[in-house]
Write a protein that holds these residues in place. Structure first.
Motif, PDB file in Angstrom:
ATOM      1  N   ARG A 758      -0.444  -0.537 -14.921  1.00  0.00           N
ATOM      2  CA  ARG A 758      -1.604  -1.429 -14.914  1.00  0.00           C
ATOM      3  C   ARG A 758      -1.616  -2.330 -13.696  1.00  0.00           C
ATOM      4  NH1 ARG A 758      -3.496  -2.751 -20.333  1.00  0.00           N
ATOM      5  NH2 ARG A 758      -4.511  -0.799 -20.850  1.00  0.00           N
ATOM      6  N   GLU A 759      -0.435  -2.940 -13.489  1.00  0.00           N
ATOM      7  CA  GLU A 759      -0.306  -3.857 -12.371  1.00  0.00           C
ATOM      8  C   GLU A 759      -0.568  -3.165 -11.056  1.00  0.00           C
ATOM      9  OE1 GLU A 759       3.449  -5.725 -13.929  1.00  0.00           O
ATOM     10  OE2 GLU A 759       3.389  -6.264 -11.825  1.00  0.00           O
ATOM     11  N   LEU A 762      -4.185  -2.658 -10.623  1.00  0.00           N
ATOM     12  CA  LEU A 762      -4.852  -3.899 -10.228  1.00  0.00           C
ATOM     13  C   LEU A 762      -4.635  -4.169  -8.740  1.00  0.00           C
ATOM     14  CD1 LEU A 762      -6.222  -6.609 -11.030  1.00  0.00           C
ATOM     15  CD2 LEU A 762      -3.909  -7.507 -11.283  1.00  0.00           C
ATOM     16  N   LEU A 763      -3.353  -4.041  -8.324  1.00  0.00           N
ATOM     17  CA  LEU A 763      -3.045  -4.311  -6.922  1.00  0.00           C
ATOM     18  C   LEU A 763      -3.811  -3.375  -5.996  1.00  0.00           C
ATOM     19  CD1 LEU A 763       0.770  -4.959  -7.167  1.00  0.00           C
ATOM     20  CD2 LEU A 763      -0.888  -6.477  -6.090  1.00  0.00           C
ATOM     21  N   ARG A 764      -3.849  -2.108  -6.393  1.00  0.00           N
ATOM     22  CA  ARG A 764      -4.566  -1.126  -5.581  1.00  0.00           C
ATOM     23  C   ARG A 764      -6.062  -1.463  -5.570  1.00  0.00           C
ATOM     24  NH1 ARG A 764      -4.228   1.852  -2.460  1.00  0.00           N
ATOM     25  NH2 ARG A 764      -4.498   3.991  -3.136  1.00  0.00           N
ATOM     26  N   ALA A 765      -6.583  -1.908  -6.723  1.00  0.00           N
ATOM     27  CA  ALA A 765      -8.008  -2.222  -6.812  1.00  0.00           C
ATOM     28  C   ALA A 765      -8.360  -3.387  -5.895  1.00  0.00           C
ATOM     29  CB  ALA A 765      -8.389  -2.539  -8.254  1.00  0.00           C
ATOM     30  N   VAL A 766      -7.488  -4.391  -5.862  1.00  0.00           N
ATOM     31  CA  VAL A 766      -7.841  -5.538  -5.023  1.00  0.00           C
ATOM     32  C   VAL A 766      -7.409  -5.328  -3.577  1.00  0.00           C
ATOM     33  CG1 VAL A 766      -7.815  -7.160  -6.935  1.00  0.00           C
ATOM     34  CG2 VAL A 766      -5.767  -6.876  -5.540  1.00  0.00           C
ATOM     35  N   GLY A 767      -6.954  -4.141  -3.227  1.00  0.00           N
ATOM     36  CA  GLY A 767      -6.840  -3.840  -1.809  1.00  0.00           C
ATOM     37  C   GLY A 767      -5.451  -3.571  -1.274  1.00  0.00           C
ATOM     38  N   LEU A 768      -4.439  -3.433  -2.152  1.00  0.00           N
ATOM     39  CA  LEU A 768      -3.112  -3.083  -1.645  1.00  0.00           C
ATOM     40  C   LEU A 768      -3.154  -1.620  -1.193  1.00  0.00           C
ATOM     41  CD1 LEU A 768      -0.366  -4.718  -1.632  1.00  0.00           C
ATOM     42  CD2 LEU A 768       0.337  -3.208  -3.470  1.00  0.00           C
ATOM     43  N   VAL A 849      -5.784   4.676  -9.657  1.00  0.00           N
ATOM     44  CA  VAL A 849      -6.272   3.321  -9.892  1.00  0.00           C
ATOM     45  C   VAL A 849      -7.151   3.275 -11.137  1.00  0.00           C
ATOM     46  CG1 VAL A 849      -7.536   1.399  -8.901  1.00  0.00           C
ATOM     47  CG2 VAL A 849      -6.280   2.968  -7.411  1.00  0.00           C
ATOM     48  N   LEU A 850      -8.040   4.242 -11.213  1.00  0.00           N
ATOM     49  CA  LEU A 850      -9.022   4.231 -12.296  1.00  0.00           C
ATOM     50  C   LEU A 850      -8.343   4.332 -13.652  1.00  0.00           C
ATOM     51  CD1 LEU A 850     -11.968   3.982 -12.006  1.00  0.00           C
ATOM     52  CD2 LEU A 850     -12.189   6.446 -12.279  1.00  0.00           C
ATOM     53  N   ILE A 853      -6.468   1.114 -14.639  1.00  0.00           N
ATOM     54  CA  ILE A 853      -7.192  -0.073 -15.088  1.00  0.00           C
ATOM     55  C   ILE A 853      -8.063   0.194 -16.304  1.00  0.00           C
ATOM     56  CG2 ILE A 853      -7.220  -1.155 -12.801  1.00  0.00           C
ATOM     57  CD1 ILE A 853     -10.128  -0.204 -12.570  1.00  0.00           C
ATOM     58  N   TYR A 855      -8.712   0.643 -20.101  1.00  0.00           N
ATOM     59  CA  TYR A 855      -7.943   0.042 -21.207  1.00  0.00           C
ATOM     60  C   TYR A 855      -7.740   0.983 -22.371  1.00  0.00           C
ATOM     61  CZ  TYR A 855     -10.715  -3.268 -18.621  1.00  0.00           C
ATOM     62  OH  TYR A 855     -11.356  -3.901 -17.628  1.00  0.00           O
TER      63      TYR A 855
ATOM     64  N   THR B 103      -9.474   1.496   0.458  1.00  0.00           N
ATOM     65  CA  THR B 103      -8.620   0.354   0.137  1.00  0.00           C
ATOM     66  C   THR B 103      -9.007  -0.850   0.980  1.00  0.00           C
ATOM     67  OG1 THR B 103      -6.837   1.888  -0.339  1.00  0.00           O
ATOM     68  CG2 THR B 103      -6.237  -0.402  -0.066  1.00  0.00           C
ATOM     69  N   ARG B 106     -12.267  -2.236  -0.219  1.00  0.00           N
ATOM     70  CA  ARG B 106     -12.137  -3.029  -1.440  1.00  0.00           C
ATOM     71  C   ARG B 106     -11.548  -4.397  -1.137  1.00  0.00           C
ATOM     72  NH1 ARG B 106     -10.110   1.871  -3.941  1.00  0.00           N
ATOM     73  NH2 ARG B 106      -7.993   1.100  -3.747  1.00  0.00           N
ATOM     74  N   ARG B 107     -10.596  -4.385  -0.219  1.00  0.00           N
ATOM     75  CA  ARG B 107      -9.908  -5.626   0.090  1.00  0.00           C
ATOM     76  C   ARG B 107     -10.868  -6.645   0.708  1.00  0.00           C
ATOM     77  NH1 ARG B 107      -5.613  -4.818   4.559  1.00  0.00           N
ATOM     78  NH2 ARG B 107      -4.479  -3.593   3.035  1.00  0.00           N
ATOM     79  N   ILE B 135      -2.765  -9.827   0.821  1.00  0.00           N
ATOM     80  CA  ILE B 135      -2.587  -8.389   1.052  1.00  0.00           C
ATOM     81  C   ILE B 135      -3.076  -8.028   2.444  1.00  0.00           C
ATOM     82  CG2 ILE B 135      -3.458  -6.118   0.400  1.00  0.00           C
ATOM     83  CD1 ILE B 135      -3.387  -7.043  -2.498  1.00  0.00           C
TER      84      ILE B 135
END
Lengths: 856, 267
Positions: A758-759, A762-768, A849-850, A853, A855, B103, B106-107, B135
């Motif tokens: 999950r984490e 999330l990280l990948r979703a917000v751009g990691l 990612v999909l 995240i 649920y 990526t 998205r960032r 990030i």
């Protein structure tokens, strides 16, 4: 229930494979050890059975000194004894023979002696073909300048019929012979097991191997049909009187087997030692895997409980999984062990240069029993704690949000501290007290378990510090925090690494201390600038020697102030076996640190001895005392028992350089099993160039292929090299423990990543990015690896220090921490961490990612 | 088009994007998302969806379970690949970008608020807020950050770990995180689904406020008519198609529309 277990096993194949791998390796070593020793024992039994086929009784001379001389020396059996034996009823055939270890052949290419890693280099009297030996090419030696050799030696040294061959014998420096023939052993073999033979004429063998004409080293007797070995032995003993040792053929074979088995037991013990380390590390690995699996399955197990499964049932689901893994891992390990045994057998054959009799492996029942017992028990032990933890899961947990709850570490820390203290006390008792080796090993084991239990509570602060080094970027920071998230998990993973690294660090500290102590010993106590020393790979049996005529030539060199030959052997002093040396006392004082306490210190005459203070104390000797001395070869003037009375003329202070009894050079020449000196000490005149003299001495030594001149520095280097070679072997063995621990790191990371899907999503979703994700996992891996290595280095240094302190009286005076090496270990740990991260990092980077995240 | 929807109030049959009077923050043109490859197993999660999301507007996407609303959002946000069609964020066409490109997009261009598990347990509230910036190695605009934090009302809890925050507080941290990088568009997936009504109202007010005061574009997937009533516009999806839209929604009108949709589908 069983079906549920197998289903859950199958769904976690990789994890279980990784955790079971340690057991596979451990069991592999166990089964390899037993199969190898059984296989080799059987091979050697065959070999000795062939060699002793027609030997019913063997007669040898009584040894003058305990076991002294080994197979390089025999008390001669006179010709007349052969006639006596022949007259004993029941004797079909009695023949005098000569066969002694110590005929060293010079390699044509490098001028050095052809070495041997165990099998003897026999010098024999060729008295015609036998059941065992048949001429394959050429003829028997027709005169004293000809020899016949076996095919194995001909191949090793590339000798053909008609070639010249240089041979060093027990009693004669390098001499040149001509190869008159080459023989094979029964069954067309080149040798029985890698041994070499130089067959002289009887007279020549008596001269150069035995030192007595009209005598033999043994009489070999064949009995008439129907006469038992034991009966014939008794009859021959009666006929000969007590002056000879009489053995049945079976007894001879048993003695030969015992020697080989002692050698083989080293192999077995090394393998079993490795198995112990591998399995011990494996326990950590399995414990961790099961703990994580149980934690991840909390909800599922709680549901079972809610539906009415008892605690016992839950516990058994975990334990049965462990048993299944144990059985599979043991089976695989057992099979791998057969491979190891086959490989090592091939290694033994190639190092001895000859195939062993008997093809294939012999698998004793103990190999199978031990493999499975050890594998299953180890797995079960590791699974007990997680199983109990699983059993304690409350049914209500099914309804709760899976929380990252941390149990307090107080209990485990206190228990760990107590265990560590107990372990260290046991170790101290084992090292400094008079307890057995088991107290020491038990102490080490307890200390390891104790430290492992302490690890969770030291994990957090240490990881905080270690992690900061790597957390200059966000992925690094995340990785560091991840590694500190679950101290128990990180701690056990690191502890597995700690075990391997600490053993490596421990032996490194020990090795380094030995090296430093040795260097200090030489520089403090040895005044001779040059030494004549035997080559390392001279082989078993006869020790390297040189022609004593060399000494006079060296003495004549313009830059040489003093030179003394040196040799040693065991002698009996009033029936006590003691270490004896022969050297020029006055010269020796110029060479090494020795000091006389009382009496006269001058060059000894035959019949005079000097003893060290401890010996004088023990045997109650004073200056002027008379004492009975027996040497391997009977001294002229000794009584029927081979004992000669000698006078103590001085008592000296025993030191690391010299201890024991000192004899005159003449007595040593006449009485030691090898009359030639084995070492020499050279003191130069002031201002002489040591390298110039070294070259001059080496020139003089050109005809003595077993020794060379060495400076003090070279001597120290040679000693260090020896230690390093030993260390490398230990490193290689322990590296496997590291490999297992690395698997543990991989396993922990992989499981953690699964848990944090999950984490990651999330990280990948917000751009990691994927690269950043991989870096995050890598930092976590490196932090665990560095933590484990730091622990290992600290524990290892402690372990090494304790052993060094305990060996203070054995000459290891210096404690030395090899910082460079220890830092290299730390760097290796970082590399190991990098390596361990590869697969988990790729897995983490590939997180969908999909899916992560979503649920539901 | 399915004829049964034709009688519905506000029913849209156009597949043309909305008129370009306003700048568009996110756009989908004839987007298809198809699962399965054989005729029998083929499922159209999205079946030719075209929609524009205007800048500075708060849009809610509604629809029954399985209508494709989450899939649409995932495709718009670059989390999922479309089978056919075009997706753009701002003036960047994102379908066809590789993983690294997506990526990065998205960032910098997208903010996310999920229903749950929005925060990293190892990071403090403040670290979670600055996560997208960290990030990318960007420094936060301090004044902007202070304003965002003040608006979500987290002042004294910034140093806490997520486990020490209530559900509402956690979700507000998530909102602040989405906002702090000033993305082109924030995608919120059932942001109040796990909250009690009061915490939910806090979060929705904050989203509304960020649109009104900061000009933020927000696209929110929800099945809650009350939540949808905070939006400027609601788009209704059914069976992978946009079947209706509604400007200036109220809770009652949305509820009616949903009932009509259910009735039309024979539920």
């Amino acid at each position: 229930m069983l079906r549920a277990i197998f289903k859950s096993l199958l769904s976690r194949k990789l994890r279980l494979l990784l955790s079971g791998f340690a057991v596979v390796l451990g069991v592999m070593a166990v089964s390899g050890a037993f199969v190898l020793s059984d296989t080799l024992t059987k091979s050697f039994d065959d070999l000795f059975a062939t060699a002793n086929k027609n030997l019913d009784v063997q007669i040898t001379g009584n040894r003058n000194v305990g076991d002294g001389g080994g197979d390089s020396f025999a008390t001669p059996v006179p010709e007349k004894a052969v006639a006596t034996v022949k007259d004993v009823p029941g004797v079909k055939k009695a023949e005098g023979s000569i066969g002694l270890n110590g005929a060293r052949v010079v390699d044509k290419d490098n001028g050095k002696v052809i070495g041997s890693q165990g099998p003897p280099r026999l010098g024999i009297a060729w008295t015609g073909e036998t059941d065992l030996m048949q001429i394959a090419e050429g003829t028997a030696p027709k005169n004293d300048k000809e020899v016949i050799i076996n095919q194995g030696l001909a191949k090793k040294g590339d000798f053909k019929v008609g070639d010249t061959i240089d041979v060093l014998t027990l009693l004669q420096p390098k001499s040149t012979y001509t190869v008159s023939g080459i023989f094979e052993l029964s069954g067309g073999r080149e040798s029985l097991g890698g041994e070499t033979y130089v067959g002289f004429t009887l007279a020549e063998a008596q001269r150069v191997m035995l030192g007595q004409s009209d005598a033999y080293s043994a009489i070999d007797v064949e009995a008439n049909d129907g006469v038992s070995q034991t009966q014939l032995k008794a009859d021959i003993e009666n006929a000969l009187g007590g002056a000879y040792t009489v053995k049945t053929g079976d007894e001879v074979a048993d003695e030969q087997k015992a020697d080989v088995e002692e050698f083989l037991s080293i192999f077995r013990n090394v393998l079993l030692g490795f198995a112990g380390v591998a399995l011990f590390v494996g326990i950590f690995l399995i414990l961790n895997t099961f703990s994580i699996i149980v934690a991840q399955r909390t909800k599922e197990l709680a549901l079972f409980r809610a539906m009415g499964a008892s605690r016992r049932q839950i516990m058994w689901t975990v334990l049965l999984e462990a048993i299944v893994i144990g059985v599979i891992a043991s089976f695989l390990g057992f099979l791998a062990g057969l491979g190891v045994a086959a490989g090592l057998k091939a290694l033994v054959e190639s190092s001895s240069g000859s195939a062993l009799p008997g093809s294939g492996l012999s698998i004793p029942p103990i190999a199978i029993i031990a493999s499975f017992t050890v594998g299953i028990i180890v797995t079960l032990i590791a699974a007990v704690v997680p199983a109990l933890r699983a059993a304690r899961i409350a049914p209500i947990a099914a309804m709760r949000q899976a929380a990252d709850t941390q149990k307090p570490l107080r209990k485990i820390t206190i228990a760990g501290a107590i265990l560590t203290a107990l372990g260290m006390a046991l170790m101290g008792w084992g090292l400094f007290g008079d307890a057995s080796i088991w107290a020491l090993l038990g102490g080490v084991l307890f200390t390891y378990i104790g430290v492992a239990m302490l690890t969770p509570s030291i994990a957090k602060p240490v990881i905080d510090v270690v992690g900061r080094v790597f957390s200059w970027s966000l992925p690094g920071k995340l990785g560091r925090r991840n590694s500190a998230r679950n101290p128990r998990r990180t701690a056990i993973t690191a502890a597995a690494l700690m075990v391997g690294i600490s053993l490596i660090a421990g032996v490194t500290v020990l090795g380094s201390s030995i090296k430093t102590s040795f260097a200090k010993l030489v520089s403090d106590g040895v005044k001779a600038e040059l030494l004549i020393i035997g080559d390392l790979d001279g082989g078993e049996g006869a020790r390297p020697t040189y022609d004593p005529a060399v000494i006079d030539e060296v003495k004549a060199l313009p830059d040489v102030a003093y030179v003394t030959p040196y040799q040693n052997d065991n002698v009996e002093l009033d029936g006590n076996e003691e270490f004896a040396s022969a050297a020029d006392w006055t010269t020796m004082q110029q060479m090494i640190d020795v000091e006389g306490i009382q009496g006269e210190f001058r060059d000894l005459k035959p019949g005079e001895i000097i003893v060290d203070d401890k010996m004088a104390d023990e045997l109650d000797l004073k200056v002027g005392s008379t004492v009975g001395v027996a040497t391997n070869r009977k001294l002229p003037g000794s009584n029927d028992g081979g004992v000669k009375d000698m006078t103590v003329v001085g008592i000296y202070d025993q030191s690391e350089f010299l201890g024991g009894l000192l004899l005159s050079e003449d007595d040593a020449k006449a009485g030691f099993s090898q009359p030639q000196p084995s070492e020499g000490y050279i003191k130069l005149k002031d201002g002489a160039d040591v390298n110039v003299v070294k070259d001059q001495v080496d020139d003089i030594l050109a005809n003595n292929p077993e020794v060379s001149a060495q400076t003090q520095g070279e001597l120290v280097e040679q000693g260090k090299k020896q230690i390093d070679q030993l260390l490398i072997i230990i490193y290689i063995l322990l590296a496997l423990a590291i490999v297992i621990a690395v698997l543990g790191v991989i396993n922990t990371l992989a499981l953690s990543i699964l848990e944090r899907t999950r984490e990651l999503g999330l990280l990948r979703a917000v751009g990691l990015t994927r690269a950043q994700t991989m870096r995050m996992v890598t930092v976590e891996s490196i932090v665990i690896a560095v933590f484990g290595s730091l622990l290992g280095i600290v524990v290892g240094c402690g372990l090494g220090t304790a052993i060094v302190k305990a060996l203070k009286d054995d000459g290891i005076s210096e404690l030395d921490f090899p910082w460079t090496r220890l830092i290299i270990f730390l760097i290796i740990a970082i590399v190991v961490g990098l390596f361990a991260a590869i697969i988990p990092a790729i897995k983490a980077a590939r997180t969908n990612v999909l899916r992560a995240i979503s649920y539901e | 088009m399915n004829s049964e929807y034709n009688h519905l109030e506000n029913a849209v049959t156009t597949t043309e994007p909305a008129s370009a009077t306003h700048a568009v923050a996110a756009r989908a043109v004839d987007v298809w998302k198809v699962y399965g490859n054989s005729e029998q197993t083929r499922v159209n999660a999205l079946a030719g969806v075209s929609v524009d999301f205007e800048q500075g507007k708060f849009t809610a996407i509604m629809g029954p379970s399985g209508s494709g609303k989450s899939t649409l959002m995932h495709c718009l946000a670059g989390l999922d690949e479309v089978t056919q069609g075009e997706v753009s964020i701002g003036d960047l066409r994102i379908n066809g970008l590789n993983d690294a490109g997506l990526t990065k997009m998205r960032r910098s261009k997208v903010g996310f608020i999920f229903q749950q598990f929005n925060l990293l347990p190892t990071l403090t509230a403040k670290e979670n807020i600055t996560l997208p910036l960290d990030i990318g190695g960007r420094k936060p605009d301090q004044a902007w950050m202070d304003l965002v934090i003040k608006t979500v009302g987290l002042g004294d809890r910034l140093g806490h770990k997520p486990t020490e925050l209530s559900g509402g507080q956690q979700q507000r941290v998530a909102c602040a995180r989405a906002l702090v990088a000033r993305p082109e568009v924030i995608f919120a997936d059932e942001p109040t689904g796990n909250l009690d009504s009061r915490s939910g109202a806090d979060v929705l007010s904050f989203l509304r406020q960020s649109v009104d005061e900061f000009g933020q574009t927000i696209v929110m997937v929800t099945h809650d008519p009350h939540a949808a009533s905070y939006a400027d516009r609601v788009i209704f999806l059914a069976d992978g198609k946009i079947v209706a839209h509604m400007d200036q929604p109220t809770e009652d009108r949305v509820l009616d529309q949903m009932k009509n949709l259910d009735a039309a589908r024979g539920v």
